[in-house]
Structure formats: structure tokens, C-alpha cells
Design a protein around this motif. Structure first.
Motif, PDB file in Angstrom:
ATOM      1  N   ILE A   5       0.686  93.527 -26.491  1.00 18.88           N
ATOM      2  CA  ILE A   5       1.401  92.243 -26.503  1.00 18.88           C
ATOM      3  C   ILE A   5       2.886  92.463 -26.795  1.00 18.88           C
ATOM      4  O   ILE A   5       3.756  91.902 -26.120  1.00 18.88           O
ATOM      5  N   GLY A   6       3.178  93.315 -27.778  1.00 25.41           N
ATOM      6  CA  GLY A   6       4.570  93.563 -28.160  1.00 25.41           C
ATOM      7  C   GLY A   6       5.345  94.247 -27.048  1.00 25.41           C
ATOM      8  O   GLY A   6       6.450  93.828 -26.686  1.00 25.41           O
ATOM      9  N   LEU A   7       4.761  95.300 -26.473  1.00 24.65           N
ATOM     10  CA  LEU A   7       5.474  96.048 -25.438  1.00 24.65           C
ATOM     11  C   LEU A   7       5.539  95.256 -24.132  1.00 24.65           C
ATOM     12  O   LEU A   7       6.489  95.397 -23.370  1.00 24.65           O
ATOM     13  N   TRP A   8       4.551  94.401 -23.896  1.00 23.57           N
ATOM     14  CA  TRP A   8       4.609  93.509 -22.735  1.00 23.57           C
ATOM     15  C   TRP A   8       5.826  92.595 -22.871  1.00 23.57           C
ATOM     16  O   TRP A   8       6.576  92.392 -21.899  1.00 23.57           O
ATOM     17  N   SER A   9       6.027  92.062 -24.079  1.00 28.60           N
ATOM     18  CA  SER A   9       7.182  91.179 -24.309  1.00 28.60           C
ATOM     19  C   SER A   9       8.479  91.932 -24.056  1.00 28.60           C
ATOM     20  O   SER A   9       9.412  91.410 -23.443  1.00 28.60           O
ATOM     21  N   VAL A  10       8.543  93.177 -24.554  1.00 28.84           N
ATOM     22  CA  VAL A  10       9.750  93.981 -24.386  1.00 28.84           C
ATOM     23  C   VAL A  10       9.981  94.283 -22.895  1.00 28.84           C
ATOM     24  O   VAL A  10      11.078  94.086 -22.373  1.00 28.84           O
ATOM     25  N   LEU A  11       8.923  94.741 -22.227  1.00 28.75           N
ATOM     26  CA  LEU A  11       9.071  95.114 -20.809  1.00 28.75           C
ATOM     27  C   LEU A  11       9.450  93.920 -19.941  1.00 28.75           C
ATOM     28  O   LEU A  11      10.312  94.036 -19.062  1.00 28.75           O
ATOM     29  N   THR A  12       8.810  92.777 -20.178  1.00 29.42           N
ATOM     30  CA  THR A  12       9.113  91.619 -19.327  1.00 29.42           C
ATOM     31  C   THR A  12      10.482  91.008 -19.665  1.00 29.42           C
ATOM     32  O   THR A  12      10.996  90.190 -18.923  1.00 29.42           O
ATOM     33  N   ASP A  13      11.070  91.420 -20.803  1.00 29.67           N
ATOM     34  CA  ASP A  13      12.424  90.959 -21.134  1.00 29.67           C
ATOM     35  C   ASP A  13      13.489  91.855 -20.524  1.00 29.67           C
ATOM     36  O   ASP A  13      14.548  91.391 -20.115  1.00 29.67           O
ATOM     37  N   TYR A  14      13.222  93.175 -20.497  1.00 25.92           N
ATOM     38  CA  TYR A  14      14.279  94.111 -20.098  1.00 25.92           C
ATOM     39  C   TYR A  14      14.103  94.666 -18.689  1.00 25.92           C
ATOM     40  O   TYR A  14      15.082  94.908 -18.001  1.00 25.92           O
ATOM     41  N   LEU A  15      12.871  94.930 -18.283  1.00 24.97           N
ATOM     42  CA  LEU A  15      12.677  95.441 -16.921  1.00 24.97           C
ATOM     43  C   LEU A  15      12.507  94.249 -15.976  1.00 24.97           C
ATOM     44  O   LEU A  15      11.424  93.981 -15.484  1.00 24.97           O
ATOM     45  N   THR A  16      13.603  93.531 -15.747  1.00 21.55           N
ATOM     46  CA  THR A  16      13.572  92.353 -14.879  1.00 21.55           C
ATOM     47  C   THR A  16      14.538  92.562 -13.723  1.00 21.55           C
ATOM     48  O   THR A  16      15.460  93.378 -13.817  1.00 21.55           O
ATOM     49  N   SER A  17      14.344  91.829 -12.640  1.00 23.28           N
ATOM     50  CA  SER A  17      15.235  91.952 -11.475  1.00 23.28           C
ATOM     51  C   SER A  17      16.668  91.592 -11.869  1.00 23.28           C
ATOM     52  O   SER A  17      17.635  92.132 -11.339  1.00 23.28           O
ATOM     53  N   ARG A  18      16.787  90.666 -12.822  1.00 25.04           N
ATOM     54  CA  ARG A  18      18.105  90.237 -13.287  1.00 25.04           C
ATOM     55  C   ARG A  18      18.852  91.402 -13.948  1.00 25.04           C
ATOM     56  O   ARG A  18      20.054  91.548 -13.788  1.00 25.04           O
ATOM     57  N   MET A  19      18.094  92.261 -14.684  1.00 31.51           N
ATOM     58  CA  MET A  19      18.719  93.370 -15.407  1.00 31.51           C
ATOM     59  C   MET A  19      18.796  94.635 -14.557  1.00 31.51           C
ATOM     60  O   MET A  19      19.698  95.431 -14.712  1.00 31.51           O
ATOM     61  N   MET A  20      17.777  94.864 -13.691  1.00 31.67           N
ATOM     62  CA  MET A  20      17.692  96.163 -13.029  1.00 31.67           C
ATOM     63  C   MET A  20      17.689  96.083 -11.500  1.00 31.67           C
ATOM     64  O   MET A  20      17.583  97.115 -10.853  1.00 31.67           O
ATOM     65  N   GLY A  21      17.695  94.884 -10.929  1.00 30.31           N
ATOM     66  CA  GLY A  21      17.649  94.770  -9.476  1.00 30.31           C
ATOM     67  C   GLY A  21      16.227  94.809  -8.941  1.00 30.31           C
ATOM     68  O   GLY A  21      15.267  94.641  -9.691  1.00 30.31           O
ATOM     69  N   GLY A  22      16.123  95.054  -7.634  1.00 28.15           N
ATOM     70  CA  GLY A  22      14.847  94.941  -6.932  1.00 28.15           C
ATOM     71  C   GLY A  22      13.741  95.864  -7.396  1.00 28.15           C
ATOM     72  O   GLY A  22      12.561  95.569  -7.218  1.00 28.15           O
ATOM     73  N   LYS A  23      14.116  97.014  -7.987  1.00 27.49           N
ATOM     74  CA  LYS A  23      13.111  97.989  -8.391  1.00 27.49           C
ATOM     75  C   LYS A  23      12.387  97.585  -9.682  1.00 27.49           C
ATOM     76  O   LYS A  23      11.450  98.261 -10.118  1.00 27.49           O
ATOM     77  N   ALA A  24      12.831  96.508 -10.302  1.00 29.84           N
ATOM     78  CA  ALA A  24      12.337  96.155 -11.635  1.00 29.84           C
ATOM     79  C   ALA A  24      10.827  95.980 -11.683  1.00 29.84           C
ATOM     80  O   ALA A  24      10.165  96.466 -12.604  1.00 29.84           O
ATOM     81  N   VAL A  25      10.269  95.295 -10.669  1.00 26.50           N
ATOM     82  CA  VAL A  25       8.834  95.008 -10.705  1.00 26.50           C
ATOM     83  C   VAL A  25       8.022  96.301 -10.636  1.00 26.50           C
ATOM     84  O   VAL A  25       7.075  96.505 -11.395  1.00 26.50           O
ATOM     85  N   VAL A  26       8.463  97.214  -9.727  1.00 29.13           N
ATOM     86  CA  VAL A  26       7.772  98.504  -9.595  1.00 29.13           C
ATOM     87  C   VAL A  26       7.841  99.272 -10.908  1.00 29.13           C
ATOM     88  O   VAL A  26       6.843  99.788 -11.414  1.00 29.13           O
ATOM     89  N   LEU A  27       9.055  99.334 -11.489  1.00 22.48           N
ATOM     90  CA  LEU A  27       9.258 100.046 -12.750  1.00 22.48           C
ATOM     91  C   LEU A  27       8.388  99.461 -13.854  1.00 22.48           C
ATOM     92  O   LEU A  27       7.759 100.174 -14.624  1.00 22.48           O
ATOM     93  N   ARG A  28       8.344  98.119 -13.906  1.00 24.87           N
ATOM     94  CA  ARG A  28       7.601  97.451 -14.974  1.00 24.87           C
ATOM     95  C   ARG A  28       6.107  97.721 -14.841  1.00 24.87           C
ATOM     96  O   ARG A  28       5.438  98.014 -15.821  1.00 24.87           O
TER      97      ARG A  28
END
Lengths: 124, 122
Positions: free
Chosen positions: B74-97
Motif C-alpha cells: 500500500i505504501g509503495l503503491w502510493s509512492v509509485l503512483t505519485d512519482y512514476l506518472t506521465s506528468r513527471m516522467m512522460g509516456g514511459k511512466a506506465v511501463v516503468l510503474r
């Protein structure tokens, strides 16, 4: 898709008041602790496996570098625990105002520093 | 919201409650362990082994391990969905996440099975 859907605030551009610092450290310590679990499982595994393993774990944790790692892990644990208790207290409706939040964050910082210092005394 | 499909309890309210219940378990185990180790500075292997030989200690440890996995997810999901986003990282964010969450899942399963092996020596 509707381009006007509400989006999260852009967190990369937000300033960090004391409450935010306490929050981001809670996250960082949590990520560290998830990795520390591997270390703890190794220690539990080895210490329970045999008398020699038990002595080996004691020896490893006696090494100066291992002591720093151990203290760092205990520091992350102590901090994460204190910041987590703050969440539970706030869930109960205490310290939910802006001032209360700031005060709670400062209390977390002070209590955590004390516990981390005590952990250092324990390790060395 | 697409990201919610990878959350632990499939709803924010479930995740909130699981996070609190697991936190209380983790706090209890931490306080117990610290108290035990502080009160037994000259701990011997026999003593240590005897502690983990008892069923209640194995159950307490296992419930703690399950709490760690749920709490971390739950904690790391919150972190990942906050930082590994298309807004922060561009199109690759979903794959990375998704990759990060797969790694997270592998580690979580490894911890669980490793813990069972330690506690029950399968």
C-alpha cells in the motif's frame, strides 16, 4: 478521453513546509525499511539455523560498518514508527488543524531525534 | 482511475484500514522485539531458539510478516503512483510503474515464502 478531467497537483513544483518534510521522510524511511526486511530475514534465518549461525550474526553486527547499517535501519524504523503514530493520532481527530499539523510534525521530529540517539547508544 | 487496479484492497477505504491495522501489528512486534533484546543483553542461542520454538511467537512473527507485505504494498503503491506518472516522467511512466510493481510483487512473495521457511523450516 476528456482532457479536462481533474488531475493531481504537480508535486515536483510544490514547496516543502515542515509538515511536508515530515511526510517525505516518512515515505523515504518506508522505502528503506522494505529493503531492510531482507537483512532482518537473513539475520533471523542464520541466527535460528545453528549455534554457529547465531554467533555469526552477533559477529557481523559487531563489525563497525554493520553497526552503521544497523543504526541506519533502526533510525528509519524509529522515525517511521513515530510518524506513523502521528497518523493514528490524527485519525482520532487530534491535531487536524493547520497549526495542529505543524505542531505534530515538530513533535515527531523531536521524538524521532531522541529515539534515533538512543538507538545509537544501544548499537555502540 | 486506471492506477487503482493495482492497489492492495482495490479501494482507498480498504487500503486505509489495512494500512492502520497492519501498522498496529508492526508497532506491537517492534516494541516487543526491542524490549526483548534490551532486557536480554546476554542472549544465548538456546534462549533465542526457545523463543521462536513457541507457537505464539511463530504466529506473531508470521502475522507481522504478512502485515509488512500488505503495508509495504500500500505504501509503495502510493509512492509509485505519485512519482512514476506521465506528468513527471512522460509516456514511459506506465511501463516503468508496472515494472516497478512487478519487482515489488516478486520481493513481497519472496519475503513471505522465505519467512514461512524460517519459521516452520519447510
Amino acid at each position: 478521453m476528456n482532457k479536462n478531467r481533474p488531475v493531481n497537483l504537480d508535486i515536483s513544483t510544490i514547496s516543502l513546509p515542515v509538515t511536508a518534510i515530515i511526510s517525505i521522510l516518512h515515505r523515504i524511511s518506508g522505502v528503506i525499511l522494505f529493503a531492510v526486511v531482507a537483512l532482518l530475514l537473513w539475520a533471523l534465518h542464520t541466527s535460528l539455523a545453528s549455534e554457529e549461525g547465531f554467533a555469526q550474526v552477533g559477529q557481523v553486527f559487531g563489525h563497525p560498518i554493520a553497526k552503521i547499517v544497523l543504526w541506519g535501519s533502526l533510525a528509519a524504523l524509529a522515525y517511521h514508527l513515530v510518524a506513523g503514530v502521528r497518523h493514528l493520532i490524527m485519525d482520532a481527530g487530534v491535531g487536524e488543524s493547520l497549526e495542529g499539523g505543524r505542531m505534530g510534525a515538530k513533535i515527531v521530529a523531536v521524538v524521532a531525534v531522541i529515539l534515533i540517539a538512543l538507538a545509537g547508544v544501544w548499537v555502540w | 482511475m486506471v492506477t487503482a487496479v493495482t492497489s492492495f484492497g482495490r479501494s482507498g477505504l480498504y487500503d486505509w484500514l489495512i494500512q492502520r491495522v497492519s501498522a498496529v501489528v508492526l508497532a506491537a512486534y517492534t516494541l516487543f522485539m526491542v524490549a526483548y533484546l534490551v532486557l536480554n543483553p546476554d542472549l544465548t542461542y538456546t534462549q533465542w531458539q526457545g523463543l521462536f520454538d513457541q507457537l505464539w511467537m511463530r504466529i506473531f512473527s508470521f502475522v507481522t510478516l504478512i502485515s509488512i507485505v500488505a503495508h509495504a504494498w500500500i505504501g509503495l503503491w502510493s509512492v509509485l503512483t505519485d512519482y512514476l506518472t506521465s506528468r513527471m516522467m512522460g509516456g514511459k511512466a506506465v511501463v516503468l510503474r508496472v515494472l516497478a510493481q512487478v519487482c515489488l510483487g516478486v520481493v513481497a512473495v519472496t519475503y513471505t515464502i522465505w519467512g514461512i521457511e524460517i519459521l516452520w523450516g519447510l
